[in-house]
Enzyme design. Structure first.
Site, PDB file in Angstrom:
ATOM      1  N   GLN A 263     -15.018   2.455  -6.050  1.00 59.17           N
ATOM      2  CA  GLN A 263     -14.305   1.356  -5.384  1.00 59.17           C
ATOM      3  C   GLN A 263     -12.824   1.700  -5.278  1.00 59.17           C
ATOM      4  OE1 GLN A 263     -15.785  -2.653  -7.155  1.00 59.17           O
ATOM      5  NE2 GLN A 263     -16.425  -1.042  -8.542  1.00 59.17           N
ATOM      6  N   ASN A 264     -12.438   2.823  -5.896  1.00 60.52           N
ATOM      7  CA  ASN A 264     -11.012   3.153  -5.945  1.00 60.52           C
ATOM      8  C   ASN A 264     -10.533   3.785  -4.648  1.00 60.52           C
ATOM      9  OD1 ASN A 264     -11.184   2.255  -8.520  1.00 60.52           O
ATOM     10  ND2 ASN A 264     -11.212   4.275  -9.485  1.00 60.52           N
ATOM     11  N   VAL A 265      -9.262   3.504  -4.351  1.00 60.34           N
ATOM     12  CA  VAL A 265      -8.686   4.075  -3.136  1.00 60.34           C
ATOM     13  C   VAL A 265      -7.822   5.303  -3.468  1.00 60.34           C
ATOM     14  CG1 VAL A 265      -8.824   2.001  -1.714  1.00 60.34           C
ATOM     15  CG2 VAL A 265      -6.860   2.278  -3.220  1.00 60.34           C
ATOM     16  N   ASP A 266      -7.732   5.660  -4.760  1.00 57.16           N
ATOM     17  CA  ASP A 266      -7.045   6.906  -5.104  1.00 57.16           C
ATOM     18  C   ASP A 266      -8.006   8.076  -4.871  1.00 57.16           C
ATOM     19  OD1 ASP A 266      -8.615   7.649  -7.529  1.00 57.16           O
ATOM     20  OD2 ASP A 266      -7.688   5.896  -8.455  1.00 57.16           O
TER      21      ASP A 266
ATOM     22  N   HIS B   6     -14.155   1.257  -0.738  1.00 54.90           N
ATOM     23  CA  HIS B   6     -13.048   0.397  -0.302  1.00 54.90           C
ATOM     24  C   HIS B   6     -11.941   1.171   0.410  1.00 54.90           C
ATOM     25  CE1 HIS B   6     -14.350  -2.827  -3.471  1.00 54.90           C
ATOM     26  NE2 HIS B   6     -15.089  -2.842  -2.378  1.00 54.90           N
TER      27      HIS B   6
ATOM     28  N   THR C 298     -15.254  -0.888 -14.195  1.00 57.22           N
ATOM     29  CA  THR C 298     -15.197  -1.908 -13.141  1.00 57.22           C
ATOM     30  C   THR C 298     -15.690  -3.242 -13.683  1.00 57.22           C
ATOM     31  OG1 THR C 298     -16.083  -2.644 -11.005  1.00 57.22           O
ATOM     32  CG2 THR C 298     -17.399  -1.017 -12.188  1.00 57.22           C
TER      33      THR C 298
ATOM     34  N   ARG D  19       1.396   1.768  -3.595  1.00 55.67           N
ATOM     35  CA  ARG D  19       0.138   2.236  -4.220  1.00 55.67           C
ATOM     36  C   ARG D  19      -0.068   3.725  -3.916  1.00 55.67           C
ATOM     37  NH1 ARG D  19       0.642  -2.079  -5.449  1.00 55.67           N
ATOM     38  NH2 ARG D  19       1.275  -0.944  -7.282  1.00 55.67           N
TER      39      ARG D  19
ATOM     40  N   TYR E 268       0.819  -1.226   0.000  1.00 51.75           N
ATOM     41  CA  TYR E 268       0.000   0.000   0.000  1.00 51.75           C
ATOM     42  C   TYR E 268       0.848   1.268   0.000  1.00 51.75           C
ATOM     43  CZ  TYR E 268      -4.128  -2.820   0.183  1.00 51.75           C
ATOM     44  OH  TYR E 268      -5.105  -3.721  -0.158  1.00 51.75           O
TER      45      TYR E 268
HETATM   46  P1  OAD Z   1     -10.895  -4.642 -12.183  1.00 54.37           P
HETATM   47  O1  OAD Z   1      -9.433  -4.679 -12.478  1.00 54.37           O
HETATM   48  O2  OAD Z   1     -11.533  -5.882 -11.675  1.00 54.37           O
HETATM   49  O3  OAD Z   1     -11.712  -4.182 -13.478  1.00 54.37           O
HETATM   50  C1  OAD Z   1     -11.272  -3.082 -14.243  1.00 54.37           C
HETATM   51  C2  OAD Z   1     -12.279  -2.827 -15.347  1.00 54.37           C
HETATM   52  O4  OAD Z   1     -11.875  -1.642 -16.011  1.00 54.37           O
HETATM   53  C3  OAD Z   1     -12.379  -3.937 -16.401  1.00 54.37           C
HETATM   54  O5  OAD Z   1     -13.743  -4.181 -16.711  1.00 54.37           O
HETATM   55  C4  OAD Z   1     -11.642  -3.333 -17.616  1.00 54.37           C
HETATM   56  O6  OAD Z   1     -12.155  -3.786 -18.862  1.00 54.37           O
HETATM   57  C5  OAD Z   1     -11.928  -1.855 -17.412  1.00 54.37           C
HETATM   58  N1  OAD Z   1     -10.951  -0.933 -18.021  1.00 54.37           N
HETATM   59  C6  OAD Z   1      -9.636  -1.105 -18.268  1.00 54.37           C
HETATM   60  N2  OAD Z   1      -9.098   0.011 -18.802  1.00 54.37           N
HETATM   61  C7  OAD Z   1     -10.109   0.905 -18.902  1.00 54.37           C
HETATM   62  C8  OAD Z   1     -10.182   2.254 -19.370  1.00 54.37           C
HETATM   63  N3  OAD Z   1      -9.124   2.919 -19.847  1.00 54.37           N
HETATM   64  N4  OAD Z   1     -11.389   2.872 -19.305  1.00 54.37           N
HETATM   65  C9  OAD Z   1     -12.488   2.210 -18.827  1.00 54.37           C
HETATM   66  N5  OAD Z   1     -12.451   0.965 -18.373  1.00 54.37           N
HETATM   67  C10 OAD Z   1     -11.288   0.312 -18.402  1.00 54.37           C
HETATM   68  O7  OAD Z   1     -11.103  -3.408 -11.162  1.00 54.37           O
HETATM   69  P2  OAD Z   1     -12.331  -3.123 -10.181  1.00 54.37           P
HETATM   70  O8  OAD Z   1     -13.602  -3.578 -10.787  1.00 54.37           O
HETATM   71  O9  OAD Z   1     -12.226  -1.710  -9.759  1.00 54.37           O
HETATM   72  O10 OAD Z   1     -10.836  -4.245  -4.080  1.00 54.37           O
HETATM   73  O11 OAD Z   1     -11.972  -4.050  -8.964  1.00 54.37           O
HETATM   74  C11 OAD Z   1     -12.845  -4.105  -7.872  1.00 54.37           C
HETATM   75  C12 OAD Z   1     -12.093  -4.356  -6.596  1.00 54.37           C
HETATM   76  O12 OAD Z   1     -11.245  -5.499  -6.765  1.00 54.37           O
HETATM   77  C13 OAD Z   1     -11.130  -3.258  -6.221  1.00 54.37           C
HETATM   78  O13 OAD Z   1     -11.760  -2.174  -5.554  1.00 54.37           O
HETATM   79  C14 OAD Z   1     -10.167  -3.970  -5.325  1.00 54.37           C
HETATM   80  C15 OAD Z   1      -9.958  -5.230  -6.144  1.00 54.37           C
HETATM   81  O14 OAD Z   1      -9.580  -6.362  -5.469  1.00 54.37           O
HETATM   82  C16 OAD Z   1     -10.150  -4.312  -2.951  1.00 54.37           C
HETATM   83  O15 OAD Z   1      -8.930  -4.207  -2.900  1.00 54.37           O
HETATM   84  C17 OAD Z   1     -11.006  -4.543  -1.752  1.00 54.37           C
END
Ligand code: OAD
Length: 236
Positions: free
Chosen positions: A89-92, A107, A174, A59, A56
């Site tokens: 869901q982002n931590v930024d 998150h 997401t 990060r 972290y």
């Molecule tokens: P993921 O990495 O699971 O999903 C990212 C999504 O963004 C995918 O559907 C990609 O196709 C899409 N993507 C990639 N580049 C993109 C762009 N330039 N523009 C738009 N979309 C794009 O990430 P999250 O869904 O955020 O939790 O993950 C959810 C949670 O899983 C996070 O909050 C984290 C992780 O484990 C914890 O740490 C608790």
């Protein structure tokens, strides 16, 4: 002037990808280089807190250097025309840096730390790393203010309530595979307009009722925002 329509925007790692921050599950994403159980679970923390802190700290360093991209900025602009609530869901903190006023973090946030014993003892740490031996006010080891697998999501209920009131729901970047956050979209009321911006085909649901803007966030979001603003201007 009529009441402003309510827009809820649920964002994930994809919205920050064009700001240089890695997503989790794409090819080359964070969960390819790290074991999720080691660095993002309460068991991992108990077993090896130093590895978790290092993960972290890195990060935090990267995220706090990053700049908001066109998608974050477009959403901040949208609040001049609509009642906009962002649930991320982002931590930024790129939504805040772009100027969005209402951002709910599901998150946690990298620029905060908390007691490892008492959940609501949260302090601002900015870009400082957390080290072993750094103590919270209650004397326990400081830990990142992030939600790990196996932990409750404290803001879930309020996020569900917000989503249930949306006239328009926008999901950006997401995979919606991580619950309970992924279940939020089920709270949207019938008849709301639903948009998803993601360059990949989302696998999460039946998308028939959704308008899929199959573009990167930095392209798709400003386009959608422009259309939504045009709509509101036409009805004023
Ligand atoms: P993921 O990495 O699971 O999903 C990212 C999504 O963004 C995918 O559907 C990609 O196709 C899409 N993507 C990639 N580049 C993109 C762009 N330039 N523009 C738009 N979309 C794009 O990430 P999250 O869904 O955020 O939790 O993950 C959810 C949670 O899983 C996070 O909050 C984290 C992780 O484990 C914890 O740490 C608790």
């Amino acid at each position: 002037m009529p009441d402003r329509k309510k827009i809820v925007v649920i964002t994930g790692a994809g919205i920050s990808a064009e700001s240089g921050l890695s997503t989790f599950r794409d090819s080359g994403g964070l969960w390819e280089g790290y074991d999720i159980h080691e660095v993002a679970s309460i068991e991992g923390w108990r077993k090896d807190p130093e590895t978790v802190l290092n993960f972290y700290n890195l990060r935090r360093k990267q995220a706090l250097k990053a700049k908001p991209n066109k998608a974050h900025k477009a959403l901040a602009h949208l609040q001049n025309y609509y009642d906009v609530q962002i649930i991320t869901q982002n931590v930024d903190n790129l939504h805040e840096k772009a100027g969005s006023d209402r951002v709910l973090h599901l998150h946690g946030e990298l620029n905060k730390a908390k007691s490892s014993e008492v959940d609501d003892h949260v302090i601002e740490i900015g870009d400082r790393p957390i080290k072993i031996g750094d103590k919270a006010a209650d004397g326990s080891q400081l830990r990142p203010h992030v939600v790990w697998f196996g932990e409750m999501v404290p803001n879930l209920e309020i996020a569900a309530e917000m989503t249930s009131k949306a006239d328009i729901l926008i999901v950006i970047g997401t995979s919606l595979v991580v619950y309970p956050a992924a279940g939020l979209i089920d709270y949207v009321k019938n008849g709301s307009d639903k948009f998803i911006i993601d360059p990949s085909e989302p696998e999460f649901r039946d998308l028939r009722e959704w308008q899929h803007i199959k573009e990167k966030a930095g392209i798709g979001t400003p386009k959608l925002v422009e259309n939504l603003i045009t709509k509101v201007k036409e009805t004023d």
